[in-house]
Write an enzyme that holds these catalytic residues in place. Structure first.
Site, PDB file in Angstrom:
ATOM      1  N   LYS A 109      -9.145   2.264  -2.160  1.00 40.38           N
ATOM      2  CA  LYS A 109      -8.742   2.918  -3.418  1.00 40.38           C
ATOM      3  C   LYS A 109      -8.237   1.881  -4.414  1.00 40.38           C
ATOM      4  O   LYS A 109      -8.611   1.865  -5.587  1.00 40.38           O
ATOM      5  CB  LYS A 109      -7.638   3.942  -3.154  1.00 40.38           C
ATOM      6  CG  LYS A 109      -6.904   4.424  -4.412  1.00 40.38           C
ATOM      7  CD  LYS A 109      -5.824   5.445  -4.095  1.00 40.38           C
ATOM      8  CE  LYS A 109      -4.536   4.869  -3.633  1.00 40.38           C
ATOM      9  NZ  LYS A 109      -3.674   4.338  -4.706  1.00 40.38           N
ATOM     10  N   ASN A 110      -7.362   0.970  -3.959  1.00 37.91           N
ATOM     11  CA  ASN A 110      -6.705   0.033  -4.873  1.00 37.91           C
ATOM     12  C   ASN A 110      -7.600  -1.122  -5.316  1.00 37.91           C
ATOM     13  O   ASN A 110      -7.193  -1.943  -6.126  1.00 37.91           O
ATOM     14  CB  ASN A 110      -5.409  -0.486  -4.239  1.00 37.91           C
ATOM     15  CG  ASN A 110      -4.387   0.633  -4.143  1.00 37.91           C
ATOM     16  OD1 ASN A 110      -4.561   1.703  -4.731  1.00 37.91           O
ATOM     17  ND2 ASN A 110      -3.327   0.406  -3.394  1.00 37.91           N
ATOM     18  N   CYS A 203       7.435   7.097 -10.731  1.00 37.07           N
ATOM     19  CA  CYS A 203       7.001   8.077  -9.721  1.00 37.07           C
ATOM     20  C   CYS A 203       8.018   8.074  -8.595  1.00 37.07           C
ATOM     21  O   CYS A 203       9.038   7.384  -8.686  1.00 37.07           O
ATOM     22  CB  CYS A 203       5.616   7.736  -9.193  1.00 37.07           C
ATOM     23  SG  CYS A 203       5.623   6.267  -8.173  1.00 37.07           S
ATOM     24  N   ARG A 208       8.441   1.722 -11.961  1.00 44.68           N
ATOM     25  CA  ARG A 208       7.041   1.312 -12.258  1.00 44.68           C
ATOM     26  C   ARG A 208       6.883   0.867 -13.715  1.00 44.68           C
ATOM     27  O   ARG A 208       6.062   1.410 -14.457  1.00 44.68           O
ATOM     28  CB  ARG A 208       6.053   2.437 -11.951  1.00 44.68           C
ATOM     29  CG  ARG A 208       6.179   3.178 -10.654  1.00 44.68           C
ATOM     30  CD  ARG A 208       5.885   2.436  -9.405  1.00 44.68           C
ATOM     31  NE  ARG A 208       4.555   1.900  -9.260  1.00 44.68           N
ATOM     32  CZ  ARG A 208       3.533   2.477  -8.589  1.00 44.68           C
ATOM     33  NH1 ARG A 208       3.718   3.674  -8.066  1.00 44.68           N
ATOM     34  NH2 ARG A 208       2.373   1.904  -8.456  1.00 44.68           N
ATOM     35  N   ASP A 392       3.024  -0.822   1.178  1.00 44.87           N
ATOM     36  CA  ASP A 392       2.248   0.405   1.395  1.00 44.87           C
ATOM     37  C   ASP A 392       2.121   0.774   2.871  1.00 44.87           C
ATOM     38  O   ASP A 392       1.541   1.818   3.186  1.00 44.87           O
ATOM     39  CB  ASP A 392       0.851   0.265   0.781  1.00 44.87           C
ATOM     40  CG  ASP A 392       0.909   0.151  -0.745  1.00 44.87           C
ATOM     41  OD1 ASP A 392      -0.108  -0.208  -1.352  1.00 44.87           O
ATOM     42  OD2 ASP A 392       1.984   0.412  -1.313  1.00 44.87           O
ATOM     43  N   ARG A 484      -4.457  11.780  -2.316  1.00 45.61           N
ATOM     44  CA  ARG A 484      -4.733  10.769  -3.329  1.00 45.61           C
ATOM     45  C   ARG A 484      -5.272   9.484  -2.721  1.00 45.61           C
ATOM     46  O   ARG A 484      -5.979   8.716  -3.377  1.00 45.61           O
ATOM     47  CB  ARG A 484      -3.462  10.447  -4.111  1.00 45.61           C
ATOM     48  CG  ARG A 484      -2.839  11.689  -4.739  1.00 45.61           C
ATOM     49  CD  ARG A 484      -1.749  11.330  -5.680  1.00 45.61           C
ATOM     50  NE  ARG A 484      -2.252  10.377  -6.646  1.00 45.61           N
ATOM     51  CZ  ARG A 484      -1.462   9.568  -7.337  1.00 45.61           C
ATOM     52  NH1 ARG A 484      -0.159   9.621  -7.134  1.00 45.61           N
ATOM     53  NH2 ARG A 484      -1.959   8.725  -8.190  1.00 45.61           N
TER      54      ARG A 484
HETATM   55  C1  EPZ Z   1      -0.219  -1.669  -6.844  1.00 36.66           C
HETATM   56  O1  EPZ Z   1       0.660  -0.972  -7.737  1.00 36.66           O
HETATM   57  C2  EPZ Z   1      -0.763  -0.604  -5.875  1.00 36.66           C
HETATM   58  N1  EPZ Z   1      -1.459   0.423  -6.631  1.00 36.66           N
HETATM   59  C3  EPZ Z   1       0.391   0.031  -5.117  1.00 36.66           C
HETATM   60  O2  EPZ Z   1      -0.154   0.935  -4.148  1.00 36.66           O
HETATM   61  C4  EPZ Z   1       1.134  -1.049  -4.353  1.00 36.66           C
HETATM   62  O3  EPZ Z   1       2.268  -0.487  -3.740  1.00 36.66           O
HETATM   63  C5  EPZ Z   1       1.610  -2.149  -5.336  1.00 36.66           C
HETATM   64  O4  EPZ Z   1       0.487  -2.674  -6.081  1.00 36.66           O
HETATM   65  C6  EPZ Z   1       2.261  -3.318  -4.607  1.00 36.66           C
HETATM   66  O5  EPZ Z   1       1.422  -3.831  -3.638  1.00 36.66           O
HETATM   67  C7  EPZ Z   1      -2.734   0.188  -7.040  1.00 36.66           C
HETATM   68  O6  EPZ Z   1      -3.311  -0.863  -6.858  1.00 36.66           O
HETATM   69  C8  EPZ Z   1      -3.427   1.305  -7.743  1.00 36.66           C
HETATM   70  P1  EPZ Z   1       2.995  -3.931  -9.049  1.00 36.66           P
HETATM   71  P2  EPZ Z   1       1.210  -1.683  -9.067  1.00 36.66           P
HETATM   72  O7  EPZ Z   1       2.642  -4.056 -10.483  1.00 36.66           O
HETATM   73  O8  EPZ Z   1       0.130  -2.495  -9.675  1.00 36.66           O
HETATM   74  C9  EPZ Z   1       7.438  -4.044 -10.899  1.00 36.66           C
HETATM   75  C10 EPZ Z   1      -0.435   2.971  -2.999  1.00 36.66           C
HETATM   76  O9  EPZ Z   1       0.330   3.489  -2.165  1.00 36.66           O
HETATM   77  N2  EPZ Z   1       6.756  -4.276 -12.181  1.00 36.66           N
HETATM   78  O10 EPZ Z   1       2.687  -5.074  -8.163  1.00 36.66           O
HETATM   79  O11 EPZ Z   1       1.854  -0.662  -9.895  1.00 36.66           O
HETATM   80  C11 EPZ Z   1       7.223  -2.589 -10.421  1.00 36.66           C
HETATM   81  O12 EPZ Z   1       8.158  -1.730 -11.005  1.00 36.66           O
HETATM   82  C12 EPZ Z   1       0.163   2.332  -4.277  1.00 36.66           C
HETATM   83  O13 EPZ Z   1      -1.664   2.917  -2.895  1.00 36.66           O
HETATM   84  C13 EPZ Z   1       7.521  -4.531 -13.313  1.00 36.66           C
HETATM   85  O14 EPZ Z   1       8.742  -4.564 -13.262  1.00 36.66           O
HETATM   86  O15 EPZ Z   1       2.334  -2.627  -8.422  1.00 36.66           O
HETATM   87  C14 EPZ Z   1       7.364  -2.712  -8.926  1.00 36.66           C
HETATM   88  O16 EPZ Z   1       8.708  -2.625  -8.569  1.00 36.66           O
HETATM   89  C15 EPZ Z   1       1.606   2.642  -4.438  1.00 36.66           C
HETATM   90  N3  EPZ Z   1       6.876  -4.720 -14.490  1.00 36.66           N
HETATM   91  C16 EPZ Z   1       6.831  -4.109  -8.649  1.00 36.66           C
HETATM   92  O17 EPZ Z   1       6.844  -4.830  -9.886  1.00 36.66           O
HETATM   93  C17 EPZ Z   1       5.503  -4.676 -14.595  1.00 36.66           C
HETATM   94  O18 EPZ Z   1       4.952  -4.837 -15.701  1.00 36.66           O
HETATM   95  C18 EPZ Z   1       5.410  -4.129  -8.061  1.00 36.66           C
HETATM   96  O19 EPZ Z   1       4.552  -3.524  -8.972  1.00 36.66           O
HETATM   97  C19 EPZ Z   1       4.737  -4.422 -13.434  1.00 36.66           C
HETATM   98  C20 EPZ Z   1       5.385  -4.212 -12.223  1.00 36.66           C
END
Ligand code: EPZ
Length: 514
Positions: A109-110, A203, A208, A392, A484
């Site tokens: 998915k990701n 969420c 996020r 995850d 999902r």
């Molecule tokens: C991706 O989310 C995945 N989703 C998530 O999987 C996964 O948990 C996550 O990466 C970490 O591995 C998809 O790929 C669709 P991040 P993403 O940006 O891109 C903070 C699942 O279960 N952050 O690496 O949203 C954020 O708040 C899902 O399949 C900022 O502060 O993750 C978080 O605490 C859940 N500012 C951390 O970084 C930003 O601009 C990691 O977020 C971006 C992120």
């Protein structure tokens, strides 16, 4: 119509007719004649497709025509009412059976979501293989259609024709439904020099934020203005730049890569995310003619090119689905073979499982997991960006540790609200306490069946594993969260000998694909 009027019921449920077209109740009070026609056409399309009748494309085209003229009322109404399948669906699990057999792991998915968004960077028809049948995928296809694409999804293959894309505004209702629609920002800005999106919002697992995404696009020369929740980016002439990420965010790395491929000059992303899904996005973009290097390391270099060409591409296996099955096999003391997976993407999990005493053998894209004795505890696991232990899989491995012999500590450093499954596991007899971002897990000999609620995608998967390992019957509610990211999880575990039934109270889950 008369039949519906006669029922006089007013709850407002949408049901899918089987056998004669109006066998199940559709509430006249809730829907108007346009939607009534759309539902009929939608179900006729599904029925024709199931019998691979040549009429399928006719009904599908008529349905889309109807949907366009009614302004997408049906799906957007459906998605807004039921963000993920039917919110009332439950899984009923009779636990205590060791899982056994072989399972094929579906596409990731990701990886699929950002790659589908990236297809907008080329003008023409893109074909993607190994795309899972999940609600998030259907919502992304729907958004792409709203932007003007023509999309199909059959038997794991998605085709996206981007030639007629004219819109670069992602509607708020859909941004709120699926956070991953934020991936559309980079490609639309790169292709059209302008994009408007909405704050996707937080969420269940955390705030996020998207500040790193926005700062990255600004570094490439985009002007960004925010009006209420709407974010409007202008950037007709993006130019390469050095971008240092404060945190190796997966989403920010992917959005910047997609915006920079058509920019003038070279972009370097420092402290980039290293997840396998980032590597898959680089391979896809390079297959379309991009010039990117370094994905998988913390420094990615993108040399801008004039134009990208459509291509055909195969999505990598889903390492989180594979990890979920491996942990379920261990927690039920089973013996399971996974095929079409990539063990190299799961080294941190394999390491942890071996420390608990689980046997794992690897041969190319096949892995066998077996566990005959009570798992041992692991003194400390810390979730962190790849290649460390994935957040995850945090909730799923916590189920195994809750049955282990001894005391374990789990530290969650990626998301600030990802322990919501702990209370539910404690209802099943686990002994876990939480303090800030650490969970203290005292292993117990067994878990007991209970009625529990999924609060998010991976927490839901963990409760299914707990139900499979528990004594007695477990009912997992709010299954739409699980839909999902897992393609009919009940069928996945039934194929490994588990007793798992889905109870749908009103309607069948929304699945455009099959
Ligand atoms: C991706 O989310 C995945 N989703 C998530 O999987 C996964 O948990 C996550 O990466 C970490 O591995 C998809 O790929 C669709 P991040 P993403 O940006 O891109 C903070 C699942 O279960 N952050 O690496 O949203 C954020 O708040 C899902 O399949 C900022 O502060 O993750 C978080 O605490 C859940 N500012 C951390 O970084 C930003 O601009 C990691 O977020 C971006 C992120």
């Amino acid at each position: 119509m008369v039949l519906l009027a006669m029922t006089g019921r007013t709850e407002g449920w949408i049901a899918e007719p089987y056998g004669s077209d109006v066998s199940r109740i559709i509430q006249f009070a809730e829907i108007d004649w346009e939607q009534w026609i759309s539902i009929l056409l939608f179900n006729q399309a599904k029925r024709q497709q199931r019998t691979s009748s040549p009429l399928y494309s006719l009904f599908r085209a008529l349905y889309h025509l109807m949907a366009v003229s009614t302004g997408y009322r049906m799906l957007s109404q459906w998605v807004s009412v039921n963000p993920g399948g039917d919110t009332l669906d439950k899984l009923v699990i009779e636990g205590g059976r060791p899982l056994s057999g072989s399972i094929r792991i579906h596409g990731a998915k990701n990886a699929a979501l950002p790659i589908m968004a990236a297809s907008l960077l080329a003008d023409g028809e893109i074909t993607l293989h190994n795309v899972p049948h999940l609600l998030d995928i259907e919502v992304m296809l729907y958004i792409l259609e709203r932007l003007g694409c023509t999309c199909r999804h059959e038997q794991g293959t998605v085709t996206i024709n981007t030639s007629l894309v004219r819109s670069h505004d992602v509607p708020e209702d859909l941004m709120k439904q699926m956070r991953s629609s934020i991936f559309l920002m980079g490609p639309l800005l790169a292709r059209f020099g302008r994009v408007s999106v909405y704050q996707p919002g937080g969420c269940a697992i955390g705030e996020r934020k998207i500040d790193l995404h926005l700062r990255g696009l600004e570094a490439l020369g985009a002007q960004i203005e925010e009006q209420d929740q709407q974010i409007i980016c202008h950037g007709a002439n993006l130019t390469g730049a050095d971008i240092h990420l404060d945190f190796p965010s997966v989403g920010a790395t992917e959005n910047i890569m997609m915006a920079a491929v058509l920019a003038e000059g070279t972009t370097t992303i420092f402290n980039a995310a290293r997840e396998p899904e980032i590597q898959d996005l680089q391979h896809f973009l390079n297959a379309m003619g991009a010039r990117i290097m370094g994905a998988g390391t913390d420094t990615i270099t993108i040399n801008g090119v004039e134009k990208l060409q459509p291509c055909t591409y195969e999505i990598i296996p889903d390492r989180i689905v594979a990890g979920t099955v491996m942990i379920a096999a261990a927690a039920t003391r089973g013996n399971v073979t996974l095929t079409h997976c990539n063990p190299a993407h799961l080294t941190s999990l394999i390491h942890v499982l071996k420390r608990t005493g689980v046997q794992i053998t690897v041969c190319n894209d096949i892995m066998t997991v077996s566990c005959m004795t009570r798992p041992k505890s692991v003194d400390r696991i810390v979730t962190s960006p790849y290649p460390s232990f994935p957040t995850d899989l945090q909730s799923q491995i916590m189920v195994l540790l809750s049955l282990a012999d001894g005391f374990s500590v789990m530290k969650e450093t990626v998301f600030e609200g990802r322990f919501k499954h702990v209370d539910e596991l404690n209802v099943m007899g686990a002994d876990i306490s939480v303090d800030l971002n650490a969970a203290f897990i005292r292993g117990v000999p067994r878990l007991y069946g209970a009625t529990v609620e999924a609060t998010d995608l991976r927490a839901g998967a963990a409760l299914v594993i707990a139900g499979l390992a528990a004594q007695g019957k477990t009912i997992v509610e709010q299954v739409h969260h699980i839909d999902r990211g897992y393609d009919q999880i009940e069928k996945l575990f039934q194929s490994l000998g588990a007793s798992v039934e889905r109870q749908s109270t009103v309607s069948k889950q929304l699945d455009f694909a099959n």
